[in-house]
Each structure stands twice: as structure tokens, then as C-alpha cells.
Write a protein that holds these residues in place. Structure first.
Motif, PDB file in Angstrom:
ATOM      1  N   ARG A 193      -7.458   1.681  -4.358  1.00  0.00           N
ATOM      2  CA  ARG A 193      -7.647   2.413  -5.614  1.00  0.00           C
ATOM      3  C   ARG A 193      -6.615   3.521  -5.707  1.00  0.00           C
ATOM      4  O   ARG A 193      -6.458   4.311  -4.778  1.00  0.00           O
ATOM      5  CB  ARG A 193      -9.052   3.005  -5.684  1.00  0.00           C
ATOM      6  CG  ARG A 193      -9.329   3.723  -6.992  1.00  0.00           C
ATOM      7  CD  ARG A 193     -10.743   4.319  -7.040  1.00  0.00           C
ATOM      8  NE  ARG A 193     -10.896   5.157  -8.207  1.00  0.00           N
ATOM      9  CZ  ARG A 193     -10.432   6.404  -8.323  1.00  0.00           C
ATOM     10  NH1 ARG A 193      -9.796   6.976  -7.333  1.00  0.00           N
ATOM     11  NH2 ARG A 193     -10.628   7.090  -9.439  1.00  0.00           N
ATOM     12  N   GLY A 212      -6.092   6.488  -8.123  1.00  0.00           N
ATOM     13  CA  GLY A 212      -6.703   7.254  -9.206  1.00  0.00           C
ATOM     14  C   GLY A 212      -5.752   8.288  -9.769  1.00  0.00           C
ATOM     15  O   GLY A 212      -4.541   8.245  -9.538  1.00  0.00           O
ATOM     16  N   THR A 213      -6.311   9.246 -10.474  1.00  0.00           N
ATOM     17  CA  THR A 213      -5.514  10.330 -11.058  1.00  0.00           C
ATOM     18  C   THR A 213      -5.109  11.337  -9.989  1.00  0.00           C
ATOM     19  O   THR A 213      -3.952  11.753  -9.932  1.00  0.00           O
ATOM     20  CB  THR A 213      -6.316  11.047 -12.170  1.00  0.00           C
ATOM     21  OG1 THR A 213      -6.655  10.077 -13.166  1.00  0.00           O
ATOM     22  CG2 THR A 213      -5.516  12.174 -12.788  1.00  0.00           C
ATOM     23  N   SER A 214      -6.072  11.693  -9.131  1.00  0.00           N
ATOM     24  CA  SER A 214      -5.782  12.691  -8.097  1.00  0.00           C
ATOM     25  C   SER A 214      -6.062  12.185  -6.685  1.00  0.00           C
ATOM     26  O   SER A 214      -5.906  12.935  -5.729  1.00  0.00           O
ATOM     27  CB  SER A 214      -6.591  13.970  -8.347  1.00  0.00           C
ATOM     28  OG  SER A 214      -7.970  13.686  -8.282  1.00  0.00           O
ATOM     29  N   SER A 215      -6.454  10.916  -6.546  1.00  0.00           N
ATOM     30  CA  SER A 215      -6.784  10.418  -5.209  1.00  0.00           C
ATOM     31  C   SER A 215      -6.251   9.002  -4.990  1.00  0.00           C
ATOM     32  O   SER A 215      -6.060   8.239  -5.943  1.00  0.00           O
ATOM     33  CB  SER A 215      -8.290  10.439  -4.971  1.00  0.00           C
ATOM     34  OG  SER A 215      -8.935   9.532  -5.845  1.00  0.00           O
ATOM     35  N   TYR A 242      -5.340  14.756  -3.791  1.00  0.00           N
ATOM     36  CA  TYR A 242      -4.238  15.701  -3.957  1.00  0.00           C
ATOM     37  C   TYR A 242      -4.743  16.970  -4.609  1.00  0.00           C
ATOM     38  O   TYR A 242      -5.447  16.938  -5.618  1.00  0.00           O
ATOM     39  CB  TYR A 242      -3.093  15.052  -4.741  1.00  0.00           C
ATOM     40  CG  TYR A 242      -2.346  14.126  -3.819  1.00  0.00           C
ATOM     41  CD1 TYR A 242      -1.294  14.604  -3.051  1.00  0.00           C
ATOM     42  CD2 TYR A 242      -2.777  12.823  -3.613  1.00  0.00           C
ATOM     43  CE1 TYR A 242      -0.662  13.787  -2.135  1.00  0.00           C
ATOM     44  CE2 TYR A 242      -2.150  11.996  -2.699  1.00  0.00           C
ATOM     45  CZ  TYR A 242      -1.098  12.491  -1.964  1.00  0.00           C
ATOM     46  OH  TYR A 242      -0.484  11.693  -1.035  1.00  0.00           O
ATOM     47  N   PRO A 271      -3.023  16.052 -10.317  1.00  0.00           N
ATOM     48  CA  PRO A 271      -2.523  14.680 -10.329  1.00  0.00           C
ATOM     49  C   PRO A 271      -1.663  14.384  -9.099  1.00  0.00           C
ATOM     50  O   PRO A 271      -0.970  15.255  -8.569  1.00  0.00           O
ATOM     51  CB  PRO A 271      -1.689  14.616 -11.609  1.00  0.00           C
ATOM     52  CG  PRO A 271      -2.285  15.675 -12.494  1.00  0.00           C
ATOM     53  CD  PRO A 271      -2.689  16.783 -11.545  1.00  0.00           C
ATOM     54  N   ILE A 272      -1.720  13.140  -8.683  1.00  0.00           N
ATOM     55  CA  ILE A 272      -0.884  12.675  -7.566  1.00  0.00           C
ATOM     56  C   ILE A 272       0.576  12.908  -7.942  1.00  0.00           C
ATOM     57  O   ILE A 272       0.987  12.544  -9.052  1.00  0.00           O
ATOM     58  CB  ILE A 272      -1.129  11.175  -7.296  1.00  0.00           C
ATOM     59  CG1 ILE A 272      -2.587  10.925  -6.895  1.00  0.00           C
ATOM     60  CG2 ILE A 272      -0.152  10.643  -6.245  1.00  0.00           C
ATOM     61  CD1 ILE A 272      -2.993   9.460  -6.945  1.00  0.00           C
ATOM     62  N   ARG A 305       2.925   8.536  -6.161  1.00  0.00           N
ATOM     63  CA  ARG A 305       2.387   7.451  -6.988  1.00  0.00           C
ATOM     64  C   ARG A 305       3.343   6.258  -7.007  1.00  0.00           C
ATOM     65  O   ARG A 305       2.926   5.107  -6.858  1.00  0.00           O
ATOM     66  CB  ARG A 305       2.120   7.936  -8.419  1.00  0.00           C
ATOM     67  CG  ARG A 305       1.576   6.839  -9.324  1.00  0.00           C
ATOM     68  CD  ARG A 305       1.172   7.374 -10.682  1.00  0.00           C
ATOM     69  NE  ARG A 305       0.003   8.219 -10.609  1.00  0.00           N
ATOM     70  CZ  ARG A 305      -1.238   7.774 -10.463  1.00  0.00           C
ATOM     71  NH1 ARG A 305      -1.482   6.494 -10.378  1.00  0.00           N
ATOM     72  NH2 ARG A 305      -2.247   8.619 -10.398  1.00  0.00           N
ATOM     73  N   GLU A 343       2.047   2.576  -5.664  1.00  0.00           N
ATOM     74  CA  GLU A 343       1.766   1.511  -6.636  1.00  0.00           C
ATOM     75  C   GLU A 343       2.010   0.100  -6.097  1.00  0.00           C
ATOM     76  O   GLU A 343       1.186  -0.781  -6.315  1.00  0.00           O
ATOM     77  CB  GLU A 343       2.549   1.751  -7.925  1.00  0.00           C
ATOM     78  CG  GLU A 343       1.917   2.824  -8.785  1.00  0.00           C
ATOM     79  CD  GLU A 343       2.724   3.179 -10.031  1.00  0.00           C
ATOM     80  OE1 GLU A 343       3.935   2.859 -10.092  1.00  0.00           O
ATOM     81  OE2 GLU A 343       2.121   3.789 -10.933  1.00  0.00           O
TER      82      GLU A 343
END
Length: 147
Positions: free
Chosen positions: A85, A87-90, A117, A127-128, A133, A137
């Protein structure tokens, strides 16, 4: 090594003399150190950045390990890394520790590792970072985690 065993990254980690416990095998808590070492060393390599210099830091919010086989010094290991996963911050990582037998890998443990993060100063989620990121990805895998 041509097989990835379902993990896009197989990061090399050597065992150390001090990793063995009184019973002659690597102590259970050391497996978590291998996870941490592999993920962070891979992040530094994949991003070309000293991750300690980013505006956000990845703190470990959760980790787990399922022990499947014994390892001991002087085993050479490969830590399999993939992302379940992003995510936005993890980031949720799925990990595997393999004993590197040269022409084959023996599974010794599987686990999870979650980076959240946070701002370096406030420790609030952010955010990461884009560079992290972009590196993570390609490691995202579809489907449920292995047990």
C-alpha cells in the motif's frame, strides 16, 4: 540471481557475529534490524538521496515478523521488498528474509513494515516526499499480503 520470489527487490544483508544468540542462531529481534536496514539502504540507493536530509522522515509505525526458518552467522541474506500500500503519508512494505544459498534462496521469515512520513520538527504526518514515492511506486503489488 534471476528469480525474484515475488519481491521486485532482493537487498543483500550479511549476518554478523553479534547477531547470534546463546542458542547459536540469529536472535528474533535482529530480524527487525534486517528489515529496517534493507528498506532504508534500498531507499537511499533507489532515490540517490540521503533520506536523512529530506523535509519529512519515515518513522516506523508498525512492524511484524513470522519466523519460518533458522539463520545464523555467517549466512548471507537477501531481504525481499515490495509495497502492499502506497498511501498519502504512509508506505506499507511486505518483506521476506531469505538465506542466500548461491543458486537458491531459502525463506526464513516474512514480515511487514509501515513507514509514516512526518515533519521533522512537528512530527505531524505529511505527504510522502516525491523522491520516495517515485522509488516506491514500481514496488507496489496487487492482491492480498502473503501469510
Amino acid at each position: 540471481m534471476t528469480q525474484d520470489h515475488g519481491y521486485p527487490v532482493l537487498w543483500p544483508v550479511p549476518t554478523r557475529w553479534a547477531d547470534n544468540d546463546h542458542y547459536g542462531h540469529v536472535n528474533n529481534v535482529t530480524y527487525y534490524s534486517y528489515f529496517d536496514t534493507a528498506v532504508n539502504a534500498w531507499l537511499i540507493s533507489a532515490t540517490g538521496t540521503d533520506i536523512r536530509d529530506l523535509h519529512a522522515i519515515g518513522v516506523v509505525a508498525q512492524t511484524s515478523c513470522k519466523f519460518l526458518g533458522s539463520i545464523s552467522f555467517p549466512d548471507m541474506l537477501r531481504v525481499g521488498i515490495r509495497v502492499s500500500r502506497l498511501g498519502t503519508s504512509s508506505i506499507n512494505y511486505e518483506l521476506a528474509i531469505f538465506r542466500d544459498g548461491g543458486d537458491h534462496l531459502d525463506l526464513a521469515a516474512t514480515g511487514t513494515f509501515t513507514h509514516v512520513y512526518v515533519d521533522e520538527q512537528t512530527r505531524k504526518p505529511v505527504p510522502i516526499p516525491a523522491v520516495i514515492r517515485a522509488a516506491a511506486e514500481p514496488l507496489v503489488v496487487a492482491g492480498p499480503a502473503e501469510s
